[in-house]
Design an enzyme around this catalytic site. Structure first.
Site, PDB file in Angstrom:
ATOM      1  N   VAL A 139       0.846  -1.190   0.000  1.00 42.45           N
ATOM      2  CA  VAL A 139       0.000   0.000   0.000  1.00 42.45           C
ATOM      3  C   VAL A 139       0.882   1.240   0.000  1.00 42.45           C
ATOM      4  O   VAL A 139       0.698   2.164  -0.774  1.00 42.45           O
ATOM      5  CB  VAL A 139      -0.945   0.008   1.214  1.00 42.45           C
ATOM      6  N   GLY A 140       1.869   1.232   0.899  1.00 41.30           N
ATOM      7  CA  GLY A 140       2.781   2.368   0.994  1.00 41.30           C
ATOM      8  C   GLY A 140       3.686   2.471  -0.215  1.00 41.30           C
ATOM      9  O   GLY A 140       4.006   1.472  -0.864  1.00 41.30           O
ATOM     10  N   GLY A 218      -8.126   6.466   7.581  1.00 43.47           N
ATOM     11  CA  GLY A 218      -8.258   5.956   6.217  1.00 43.47           C
ATOM     12  C   GLY A 218      -8.940   4.603   6.234  1.00 43.47           C
ATOM     13  O   GLY A 218      -9.681   4.275   7.158  1.00 43.47           O
ATOM     14  N   ARG A 219      -8.675   3.797   5.204  1.00 42.52           N
ATOM     15  CA  ARG A 219      -9.325   2.486   5.108  1.00 42.52           C
ATOM     16  C   ARG A 219      -9.049   1.628   6.342  1.00 42.52           C
ATOM     17  O   ARG A 219      -9.954   1.049   6.936  1.00 42.52           O
ATOM     18  CB  ARG A 219      -8.842   1.745   3.855  1.00 42.52           C
ATOM     19  N   ILE A 220      -7.768   1.521   6.704  1.00 42.26           N
ATOM     20  CA  ILE A 220      -7.410   0.644   7.823  1.00 42.26           C
ATOM     21  C   ILE A 220      -7.896   1.235   9.136  1.00 42.26           C
ATOM     22  O   ILE A 220      -8.416   0.515   9.998  1.00 42.26           O
ATOM     23  CB  ILE A 220      -5.883   0.405   7.844  1.00 42.26           C
ATOM     24  N   ARG A 297       3.763   2.971   9.717  1.00 39.95           N
ATOM     25  CA  ARG A 297       5.136   3.117   9.245  1.00 39.95           C
ATOM     26  C   ARG A 297       6.055   3.453  10.419  1.00 39.95           C
ATOM     27  O   ARG A 297       5.747   4.311  11.244  1.00 39.95           O
ATOM     28  CB  ARG A 297       5.247   4.222   8.186  1.00 39.95           C
ATOM     29  N   ASP A 321       4.212  -3.021  14.979  1.00 36.88           N
ATOM     30  CA  ASP A 321       4.384  -3.979  13.882  1.00 36.88           C
ATOM     31  C   ASP A 321       5.359  -3.433  12.859  1.00 36.88           C
ATOM     32  O   ASP A 321       5.758  -4.158  11.939  1.00 36.88           O
ATOM     33  CB  ASP A 321       3.044  -4.276  13.205  1.00 36.88           C
ATOM     34  N   GLU A 326      14.013  -1.488   9.409  1.00 36.61           N
ATOM     35  CA  GLU A 326      13.486  -2.854   9.367  1.00 36.61           C
ATOM     36  C   GLU A 326      14.443  -3.726   8.572  1.00 36.61           C
ATOM     37  O   GLU A 326      14.813  -3.348   7.463  1.00 36.61           O
ATOM     38  CB  GLU A 326      12.093  -2.881   8.723  1.00 36.61           C
ATOM     39  N   HIS A 345       6.645  -6.705  11.085  1.00 36.85           N
ATOM     40  CA  HIS A 345       5.874  -6.151   9.958  1.00 36.85           C
ATOM     41  C   HIS A 345       5.031  -7.240   9.291  1.00 36.85           C
ATOM     42  O   HIS A 345       5.190  -7.535   8.103  1.00 36.85           O
ATOM     43  CB  HIS A 345       6.800  -5.488   8.939  1.00 36.85           C
TER      44      HIS A 345
END
Length: 384
Positions: A139-140, A218-220, A297, A321, A326, A345
């Site tokens: 998505v990102g 947003g969506r999440i 993020r 997460d 990372e 993640h």
């Protein structure tokens, strides 16, 4: 879908002979080179499904567009790409090196990439003029210099929507794991610390009927809010402006959200404006009993400030997460804290969701290399 072999020139006779020989025997499909064929076994019969040689291009001799896939992906979306493109792939769970990635995209019309592949201005300046599309299985898209892509006429695709529900599930899991101290409790069982029932041992915080603040509706964020209603939570949210389609949640300023929430769940995009937004001042505005959750993020959080907040009692606990960098180095001080739960993640990590993400990224890739409109685009210069 069974693909019929096209009649080719005499130079293909050796290949065709090999295929006829193989189809008369039981074979190990993993040992068969994909440039010849892929076979599947069904009720002791072998069905020819794909012939991946440039000699098997359509009868008019048209070449398939060349693409590079930077990671291992599920078989079904990979086969979809192979139906339309000539594929080169880094078939590994490891992250491809920048040098190898740059070498591999030369002469390619499309790149299928992941978050770990940094597609910046320097990288783009070195790819060939054939590049038409960068399709990210995410998505990102902060790993891609979208402005530079647009400048060069390169489309950029991403995969929103398909991971919303799965990531929301993980967010609730992380809230509960952190607030109810599940990681600590499990470790106590394994270490022998659990010797009897104690009235105050391993006590955590209730999620039900608490106040939860969502930053980024947003969506999440909305999917998380929907789940929280089942726990009887009061939901607050902040952002640039109220959302008309959001019900059963109250829009408030960030300051009010921070000071009023028992849990804070972060779902904002990473932009120059939001980078390190969760700093020392941010945590000081939270309740000492509050729990901080981040499934968006890692770059949104000043992790030194978070460590200080967790070790000084400024906030009660955190569940992450995502981190920066990372993977998080094993010597990072956050990993020493019992009140900090860190996951690698895995927000979208279900087989179904990852397959859907790969399918959407595959369709974006195919659309880009064939000059069609991307299903989901961040940048699509030819169809803007």
């Amino acid at each position: 879908m069974t693909t019929m072999l096209q009649k080719g020139p005499p130079t293909n006779l050796v290949t065709l002979s090999l295929i006829r020989t193989l189809t008369s025997h039981t074979i190990n499909t993993h040992s068969l080179p994909t440039q010849f064929a892929t076979f599947i076994s069904s009720q002791n019969k072998l069905t020819f499904t794909r012939f991946m040689s440039t000699a098997s291009n359509s009868s008019n001799g048209a070449q398939k567009p060349k693409v590079f896939i930077s990671t291992r992906i599920p078989r079904e979306p990979l086969e979809l790409i192979r139906d339309h493109c000539e594929v080169e792939q880094f078939d590994s769970e490891d992250v491809i090196s920048r040098e190898k990635l740059l070498q591999s995209v030369q002469g390619k019309a499309g790149l299928f990439c992941i978050l770990e592949n940094k597609i910046d201005k320097d990288f783009l300046s070195k790819v060939g003029p054939e590049m038409k599309v960068v399709s990210s299985m995410s998505v990102g898209f902060d790993h891609i210099d979208t402005k530079e892509c647009e400048k060069r006429g390169i489309a950029v695709g991403n995969t929103p929507g398909v991971l919303t529900e799965t990531t929301a599930d993980l967010t609730l899991s992380l809230i509960l794991a952190t607030s109810r101290r599940l990681i600590e409790a499990s470790a106590a069982v394994k270490s022998g610390e659990w010797v009897c029932w104690k009235p105050l041992w391993m006590c955590g915080a209730d999620l039900h009927h608490s106040t939860v603040g969502i930053i980024g509706m947003g969506r999440i964020g909305q999917a998380v809010a929907k789940r929280l209603k089942g726990f009887g939570c009061k939901v607050l949210y902040s952002g640039s402006k109220p959302k008309a389609d959001v019900q059963d949640a109250e829009f408030v300023s960030l300051d009010v959200l921070l000071s009023s929430s028992d849990f804070i769940s972060l779902h904002a995009p990473l932009t120059p404006e939001t980078k390190l937004m969760c700093n020392e001042s941010f945590f000081k505005q939270m309740k000492p009993s509050a729990i901080f959750i981040n499934t968006s993020r890692g770059g949104l959080v000043d992790q030194k400030a978070l460590y200080h907040a967790l070790t000084t009692g400024t906030i009660a606990a955190a569940g992450l997460d995502v981190t920066s960098p990372e993977p998080l180095p094993t010597h990072d001080p956050l990993l020493t804290l019992p009140n900090c739960v860190i996951l690698p993640h895995i927000g979208s990590s279900t087989l179904s969701t990852r397959t859907q993400m790969a399918f959407l990224a595959a369709k974006n890739l195919i659309a880009g290399v064939t000059d069609q409109k991307l299903l989901h685009s961040v940048v699509d210069p030819k169809h803007s």
